[in-house]
Design an enzyme around this catalytic site. Structure first.
Site, PDB file in Angstrom:
ATOM      1  CG  ASP A   1       8.665  -2.579   0.440  1.00 56.57           C
ATOM      2  OD1 ASP A   1       7.716  -2.469   1.450  1.00 56.57           O
ATOM      3  OD2 ASP A   1       8.377  -3.358  -0.594  1.00 56.57           O
TER       4      ASP A   1
ATOM      5  CG  ASN B   1       9.194  -0.261   7.340  1.00 53.82           C
ATOM      6  OD1 ASN B   1      10.220  -0.017   7.911  1.00 53.82           O
ATOM      7  ND2 ASN B   1       8.843   0.087   6.133  1.00 53.82           N
TER       8      ASN B   1
ATOM      9  NE  ARG C   1       6.854  -7.670   3.111  1.00 54.81           N
ATOM     10  CZ  ARG C   1       7.680  -7.285   1.745  1.00 54.81           C
ATOM     11  NH1 ARG C   1       8.334  -8.502   1.330  1.00 54.81           N
ATOM     12  NH2 ARG C   1       7.672  -6.350   1.262  1.00 54.81           N
TER      13      ARG C   1
ATOM     14  CG  HIS D   1       4.892   1.822   9.977  1.00 54.39           C
ATOM     15  ND1 HIS D   1       5.524   1.577   8.764  1.00 54.39           N
ATOM     16  CD2 HIS D   1       3.753   1.520  10.049  1.00 54.39           C
ATOM     17  CE1 HIS D   1       4.480   0.900   7.987  1.00 54.39           C
ATOM     18  NE2 HIS D   1       3.530   0.833   8.796  1.00 54.39           N
TER      19      HIS D   1
ATOM     20  CD  GLU E   1       0.489   5.920  -5.362  1.00 55.87           C
ATOM     21  OE1 GLU E   1       1.705   5.998  -5.015  1.00 55.87           O
ATOM     22  OE2 GLU E   1       0.500   6.604  -6.419  1.00 55.87           O
ATOM     23  CG  ASN E   2       2.343   4.702   1.559  1.00 53.86           C
ATOM     24  OD1 ASN E   2       3.286   5.169   1.771  1.00 53.86           O
ATOM     25  ND2 ASN E   2       1.918   3.579   0.726  1.00 53.86           N
ATOM     26  CD1 TRP E   3      -2.191  10.085   0.735  1.00 52.54           C
ATOM     27  CD2 TRP E   3      -2.551  10.443   2.712  1.00 52.54           C
ATOM     28  NE1 TRP E   3      -1.502  11.229   1.126  1.00 52.54           N
ATOM     29  CE2 TRP E   3      -1.740  11.320   2.549  1.00 52.54           C
ATOM     30  CE3 TRP E   3      -2.906  10.398   4.191  1.00 52.54           C
ATOM     31  CZ2 TRP E   3      -1.294  12.051   3.164  1.00 52.54           C
ATOM     32  CZ3 TRP E   3      -2.643  11.352   5.100  1.00 52.54           C
ATOM     33  CH2 TRP E   3      -1.574  12.244   4.704  1.00 52.54           C
TER      34      TRP E   3
ATOM     35  NE  ARG F   1       5.770  -3.923  -6.339  1.00 54.94           N
ATOM     36  CZ  ARG F   1       5.624  -4.926  -5.344  1.00 54.94           C
ATOM     37  NH1 ARG F   1       5.648  -6.242  -5.740  1.00 54.94           N
ATOM     38  NH2 ARG F   1       5.463  -4.532  -4.171  1.00 54.94           N
TER      39      ARG F   1
END
Ligand SMILES: CCc1cc(N2CCCCCC2)n2ncc(-c3ccc(F)cc3)c2n1
Length: 253
Positions: free
Chosen positions: A30, A32, A34, A47, A77-79, A207
């Site tokens: 997690d 990338n 930011r 990325h 969910e990233n779609w 999370r």
């Protein structure tokens, strides 16, 4: 520590117990976006740099003796992200293998990709399939990418498969136990190594985000503030040192 006339700071390398290296390490990569935002760069720059970190950490984990490294590369969910970002991300596996396959072969690393792969763009799927085929004979660390993966969907799919087996009369409901259920998850190919010993999440978020929900039942979790593109071999060593300093109970006292 400072030493000698050079006055260069010496940072002692974190010492690890070689007999207690976690066999299976899973990482939620997690931070990338930011990382890019802090540098006034487009999100895709994060990325791109994140992919370079994958290369560094894969080699480091392999050389530390990690047997399985599972990386959460793209969730179901990233779609929902902007389409130009998704399009860029979906090309990363192609770039990764075009630039890193010789080193993976040299490291004797075996690549696996798990997730709902049929929904991936053709070139992404082909890159993953080619990499799995080209490294299937390797006997070293398994580099396991979770791609278009979601744990709740994985669990529902396993339940549907077992329900169908029961309807077909191939199993009785009371035969369904932990082992049979796990045999129907995407991590079944890992056998006794399916459950991560250590789960790491970067960027300070604490999370799980629908990652390996069944498999992490007894995993140690280490949350680090580093954004994934900044995650280094030293950060990995520190996370493993934290793991080694914990006394795992597996539900016992
Ligand atoms: C398709 C989503 C995605 C995103 C991504 N990012 C972007 C977000 C996470 C940080 C790492 C860089 N990487 N980095 C390597 C891969 C990769 C995946 C499968 C494979 F077989 C080989 C390489 C990758 N895949």
């Amino acid at each position: 520590m400072f030493s000698g006339k050079n006055k260069q700071p010496e940072t002692a390398e974190i010492q690890l117990d070689p007999d207690r290296i976690p066999e299976h390490v899973a990482i939620i990569m997690d931070g990338n976006g930011r990382w890019a935002k802090k540098r006034h760069l487009p999100r895709v720059a994060g990325h791109k740099q994140g992919m370079e970190t994958v290369k560094t950490i894969a080699k480091a984990a392999s050389r530390m003796g990690v047997k399985v490294l599972t990386l959460y590369a793209f969730s179901t969910e990233n779609w929902k992200r902007p389409q130009d970002e998704v399009k860029y991300i979906m090309k990363l596996p192609v770039t990764f293998f075009n630039t890193f396959m010789p080193e993976l072969i040299e490291e004797n690393v075996r690549v696996k990709v798990m997730g709902y792969l049929d929904d991936l763009p053709a070139q992404t799927l082909k890159a993953a399939q080619d990499a799995m085929k080209d490294t299937e004979q390797n006997t070293g660390m398994i580099l396991n990418f979770a791609l278009n993966y979601g744990s709740r969907a994985e669990i529902v799919t396993a339940a549907q498969k077992l329900a169908q087996q029961a309807v077909d009369g191939n199993i009785q409901p009371d035969e369904i136990d932990d082992h049979l259920f796990a045999d129907n998850l995407m991590t079944a190919f890992l056998g006794d190594l399916a459950d991560p010993d250590l789960l790491i999440r970067t960027s300070g978020e604490e999370r799980i985000s629908n990652f390996l929900l069944w498999q992490i039942a007894y995993s140690e979790m280490v949350f680090v503030d580093d954004l994934w593109p900044d995650f280094s071999t030293e950060t990995l060593r520190k996370a493993i040192a934290t793991y080694q300093n914990r006394d795992r109970r597996f539900g016992g006292i």
